[in-house]
Design a protein around this motif. Structure first.
Motif, PDB file in Angstrom:
ATOM      1  N   ALA A  80      48.531  25.212  52.646  1.00  0.00           N
ATOM      2  CA  ALA A  80      47.842  26.473  52.917  1.00  0.00           C
ATOM      3  C   ALA A  80      47.544  27.223  51.623  1.00  0.00           C
ATOM      4  O   ALA A  80      46.463  27.810  51.472  1.00  0.00           O
ATOM      5  CB  ALA A  80      48.686  27.336  53.854  1.00  0.00           C
ATOM      6  N   HIS A  81      48.480  27.203  50.691  1.00  0.00           N
ATOM      7  CA  HIS A  81      48.271  27.862  49.396  1.00  0.00           C
ATOM      8  C   HIS A  81      47.006  27.324  48.733  1.00  0.00           C
ATOM      9  O   HIS A  81      46.174  28.089  48.249  1.00  0.00           O
ATOM     10  CB  HIS A  81      49.485  27.637  48.492  1.00  0.00           C
ATOM     11  CG  HIS A  81      49.249  27.955  47.059  1.00  0.00           C
ATOM     12  ND1 HIS A  81      49.236  29.245  46.578  1.00  0.00           N
ATOM     13  CD2 HIS A  81      48.978  27.157  46.001  1.00  0.00           C
ATOM     14  CE1 HIS A  81      48.975  29.222  45.274  1.00  0.00           C
ATOM     15  NE2 HIS A  81      48.824  27.963  44.907  1.00  0.00           N
ATOM     16  N   HIS A  82      46.866  26.031  48.690  1.00  0.00           N
ATOM     17  CA  HIS A  82      45.704  25.420  48.040  1.00  0.00           C
ATOM     18  C   HIS A  82      44.421  25.658  48.833  1.00  0.00           C
ATOM     19  O   HIS A  82      43.371  25.938  48.253  1.00  0.00           O
ATOM     20  CB  HIS A  82      45.951  23.927  47.799  1.00  0.00           C
ATOM     21  CG  HIS A  82      46.898  23.687  46.680  1.00  0.00           C
ATOM     22  ND1 HIS A  82      48.267  23.751  46.836  1.00  0.00           N
ATOM     23  CD2 HIS A  82      46.676  23.424  45.380  1.00  0.00           C
ATOM     24  CE1 HIS A  82      48.853  23.522  45.667  1.00  0.00           C
ATOM     25  NE2 HIS A  82      47.901  23.310  44.762  1.00  0.00           N
ATOM     26  N   LEU A  83      44.502  25.569  50.148  1.00  0.00           N
ATOM     27  CA  LEU A  83      43.305  25.795  50.972  1.00  0.00           C
ATOM     28  C   LEU A  83      42.862  27.263  50.930  1.00  0.00           C
ATOM     29  O   LEU A  83      41.669  27.550  50.995  1.00  0.00           O
ATOM     30  CB  LEU A  83      43.553  25.337  52.405  1.00  0.00           C
ATOM     31  CG  LEU A  83      43.664  23.824  52.582  1.00  0.00           C
ATOM     32  CD1 LEU A  83      44.168  23.476  53.972  1.00  0.00           C
ATOM     33  CD2 LEU A  83      42.332  23.137  52.294  1.00  0.00           C
ATOM     34  N   GLU A  98      35.083  23.391  54.085  1.00  0.00           N
ATOM     35  CA  GLU A  98      35.267  24.512  55.009  1.00  0.00           C
ATOM     36  C   GLU A  98      36.695  25.050  54.972  1.00  0.00           C
ATOM     37  O   GLU A  98      37.044  25.939  55.748  1.00  0.00           O
ATOM     38  CB  GLU A  98      34.906  24.082  56.441  1.00  0.00           C
ATOM     39  CG  GLU A  98      33.490  23.573  56.592  1.00  0.00           C
ATOM     40  CD  GLU A  98      32.457  24.649  56.279  1.00  0.00           C
ATOM     41  OE1 GLU A  98      32.656  25.797  56.715  1.00  0.00           O
ATOM     42  OE2 GLU A  98      31.467  24.330  55.596  1.00  0.00           O
ATOM     43  N   GLY A  99      37.516  24.484  54.095  1.00  0.00           N
ATOM     44  CA  GLY A  99      38.904  24.932  54.000  1.00  0.00           C
ATOM     45  C   GLY A  99      39.798  24.357  55.078  1.00  0.00           C
ATOM     46  O   GLY A  99      40.886  24.869  55.322  1.00  0.00           O
ATOM     47  N   ARG A 100      39.350  23.279  55.693  1.00  0.00           N
ATOM     48  CA  ARG A 100      40.154  22.628  56.739  1.00  0.00           C
ATOM     49  C   ARG A 100      40.278  21.146  56.412  1.00  0.00           C
ATOM     50  O   ARG A 100      39.301  20.490  56.060  1.00  0.00           O
ATOM     51  CB  ARG A 100      39.502  22.810  58.107  1.00  0.00           C
ATOM     52  CG  ARG A 100      39.585  24.226  58.630  1.00  0.00           C
ATOM     53  CD  ARG A 100      39.089  24.320  60.064  1.00  0.00           C
ATOM     54  NE  ARG A 100      37.691  23.947  60.207  1.00  0.00           N
ATOM     55  CZ  ARG A 100      36.666  24.778  60.051  1.00  0.00           C
ATOM     56  NH1 ARG A 100      36.890  26.026  59.725  1.00  0.00           N
ATOM     57  NH2 ARG A 100      35.428  24.353  60.216  1.00  0.00           N
ATOM     58  N   ILE A 101      41.494  20.645  56.567  1.00  0.00           N
ATOM     59  CA  ILE A 101      41.771  19.223  56.374  1.00  0.00           C
ATOM     60  C   ILE A 101      43.066  18.912  57.117  1.00  0.00           C
ATOM     61  O   ILE A 101      43.953  19.767  57.231  1.00  0.00           O
ATOM     62  CB  ILE A 101      41.891  18.870  54.862  1.00  0.00           C
ATOM     63  CG1 ILE A 101      41.973  17.360  54.640  1.00  0.00           C
ATOM     64  CG2 ILE A 101      43.050  19.602  54.217  1.00  0.00           C
ATOM     65  CD1 ILE A 101      41.864  16.940  53.170  1.00  0.00           C
ATOM     66  N   SER A 102      43.162  17.713  57.649  1.00  0.00           N
ATOM     67  CA  SER A 102      44.395  17.318  58.336  1.00  0.00           C
ATOM     68  C   SER A 102      45.509  17.140  57.307  1.00  0.00           C
ATOM     69  O   SER A 102      45.251  16.934  56.117  1.00  0.00           O
ATOM     70  CB  SER A 102      44.178  16.005  59.101  1.00  0.00           C
ATOM     71  OG  SER A 102      43.990  14.935  58.190  1.00  0.00           O
ATOM     72  N   VAL A 103      46.732  17.213  57.771  1.00  0.00           N
ATOM     73  CA  VAL A 103      47.869  16.964  56.880  1.00  0.00           C
ATOM     74  C   VAL A 103      47.762  15.556  56.312  1.00  0.00           C
ATOM     75  O   VAL A 103      47.962  15.335  55.110  1.00  0.00           O
ATOM     76  CB  VAL A 103      49.215  17.174  57.609  1.00  0.00           C
ATOM     77  CG1 VAL A 103      50.382  16.783  56.718  1.00  0.00           C
ATOM     78  CG2 VAL A 103      49.360  18.617  58.074  1.00  0.00           C
ATOM     79  N   ASP A 104      47.406  14.601  57.156  1.00  0.00           N
ATOM     80  CA  ASP A 104      47.265  13.221  56.706  1.00  0.00           C
ATOM     81  C   ASP A 104      46.185  13.099  55.626  1.00  0.00           C
ATOM     82  O   ASP A 104      46.387  12.447  54.606  1.00  0.00           O
ATOM     83  CB  ASP A 104      46.930  12.320  57.903  1.00  0.00           C
ATOM     84  CG  ASP A 104      46.892  10.851  57.528  1.00  0.00           C
ATOM     85  OD1 ASP A 104      47.902  10.350  56.989  1.00  0.00           O
ATOM     86  OD2 ASP A 104      45.850  10.220  57.763  1.00  0.00           O
ATOM     87  N   GLY A 105      45.055  13.764  55.829  1.00  0.00           N
ATOM     88  CA  GLY A 105      43.980  13.742  54.828  1.00  0.00           C
ATOM     89  C   GLY A 105      44.403  14.385  53.523  1.00  0.00           C
ATOM     90  O   GLY A 105      44.061  13.907  52.435  1.00  0.00           O
ATOM     91  N   PHE A 106      45.167  15.468  53.612  1.00  0.00           N
ATOM     92  CA  PHE A 106      45.662  16.166  52.427  1.00  0.00           C
ATOM     93  C   PHE A 106      46.604  15.252  51.646  1.00  0.00           C
ATOM     94  O   PHE A 106      46.478  15.109  50.424  1.00  0.00           O
ATOM     95  CB  PHE A 106      46.377  17.452  52.846  1.00  0.00           C
ATOM     96  CG  PHE A 106      46.725  18.375  51.712  1.00  0.00           C
ATOM     97  CD1 PHE A 106      45.831  19.339  51.282  1.00  0.00           C
ATOM     98  CD2 PHE A 106      47.968  18.300  51.083  1.00  0.00           C
ATOM     99  CE1 PHE A 106      46.144  20.211  50.241  1.00  0.00           C
ATOM    100  CE2 PHE A 106      48.294  19.156  50.048  1.00  0.00           C
ATOM    101  CZ  PHE A 106      47.382  20.113  49.630  1.00  0.00           C
ATOM    102  N   VAL A 107      47.535  14.614  52.351  1.00  0.00           N
ATOM    103  CA  VAL A 107      48.494  13.717  51.686  1.00  0.00           C
ATOM    104  C   VAL A 107      47.770  12.536  51.042  1.00  0.00           C
ATOM    105  O   VAL A 107      48.079  12.161  49.911  1.00  0.00           O
ATOM    106  CB  VAL A 107      49.586  13.243  52.673  1.00  0.00           C
ATOM    107  CG1 VAL A 107      50.422  12.113  52.080  1.00  0.00           C
ATOM    108  CG2 VAL A 107      50.480  14.420  53.073  1.00  0.00           C
ATOM    109  N   LYS A 108      46.791  11.972  51.730  1.00  0.00           N
ATOM    110  CA  LYS A 108      46.029  10.855  51.159  1.00  0.00           C
ATOM    111  C   LYS A 108      45.286  11.282  49.902  1.00  0.00           C
ATOM    112  O   LYS A 108      45.095  10.488  48.984  1.00  0.00           O
ATOM    113  CB  LYS A 108      45.047  10.303  52.185  1.00  0.00           C
ATOM    114  CG  LYS A 108      45.705   9.470  53.251  1.00  0.00           C
ATOM    115  CD  LYS A 108      44.710   8.967  54.276  1.00  0.00           C
ATOM    116  CE  LYS A 108      45.431   8.167  55.354  1.00  0.00           C
ATOM    117  NZ  LYS A 108      44.547   7.812  56.460  1.00  0.00           N
ATOM    118  N   ALA A 109      44.873  12.550  49.834  1.00  0.00           N
ATOM    119  CA  ALA A 109      44.130  13.051  48.673  1.00  0.00           C
ATOM    120  C   ALA A 109      45.037  13.396  47.491  1.00  0.00           C
ATOM    121  O   ALA A 109      44.560  13.532  46.362  1.00  0.00           O
ATOM    122  CB  ALA A 109      43.318  14.287  49.063  1.00  0.00           C
TER     123      ALA A 109
END
Length: 166
Positions: A80-83, A98-109
């Motif tokens: 959330a801090h980064h988004l 858009e400031g939205r990403i899944s937790v899985d997508g965030f971890v993969k990135a």
């Protein structure tokens, strides 16, 4: 001390930990800085365990990412801090405009940039993950024991160019 993987290692005479070996590792198309920290003593068993993990860095990375996924699912404050400050993180903005990403997508990135092999009692591995290494000093550090068991996932600031927007 001589080791098949790490070569000849010289420890210091003090109780303080010091880097006794550094070697970049390749993970996919990226280099990951890796260093071995030791004080007065090093055991062959600890060095063998570290070498085994480094020889299969992709598996170690996958394990650490499982722990990151579990941690960010439980507590998404780092995400959330980064988004919430997306303009400061171009790499994240590119995948979550858009400031939205899944937790899985965030971890993969997230990008593994550094592995510290800590030959202390108990020995441990610390893996530093950034969401945007070029623009953030904020990391999630995955701390593992020699068997790959999770000790902790800590949010830390590595004094990069970004600490927190005002």
């Amino acid at each position: 001390m001589k080791h098949a993987y790490f070569g000849t290692l010289t420890t210091n005479d003090s109780e303080d930990m010091d880097v006794v070996w550094e070697q970049p590792q390749t993970l996919g198309s990226r280099e990951v800085s890796t260093c071995l920290w030791a004080g007065q003593t090093l055991s062959q068993q600890t060095l063998d365990a570290f070498a085994t993990h480094l020889r299969d860095l992709p598996a170690l990375d996958a394990l650490a990412r499982e722990f990151l996924l579990a941690e960010l699912t439980r507590d998404d404050e780092f995400m959330a801090h980064h988004l919430n400050h997306l303009a400061h993180f171009p790499a994240l903005a590119a995948i979550a405009p858009e400031g939205r990403i899944s937790v899985d997508g965030f971890v993969k990135a997230m990008v593994l940039t550094h592995v510290s092999l800590r030959a202390e009692e108990p020995p441990r591995l610390v893996m530093d993950y950034y969401i945007d290494p070029e623009h953030s000093g904020e990391i999630l550090a995955v701390n593992l024991d020699l068997n790959g068991k999770r000790n902790a996932v800590d949010w830390d600031n590595c004094y990069g160019p970004f600490t927190s927007p005002t």
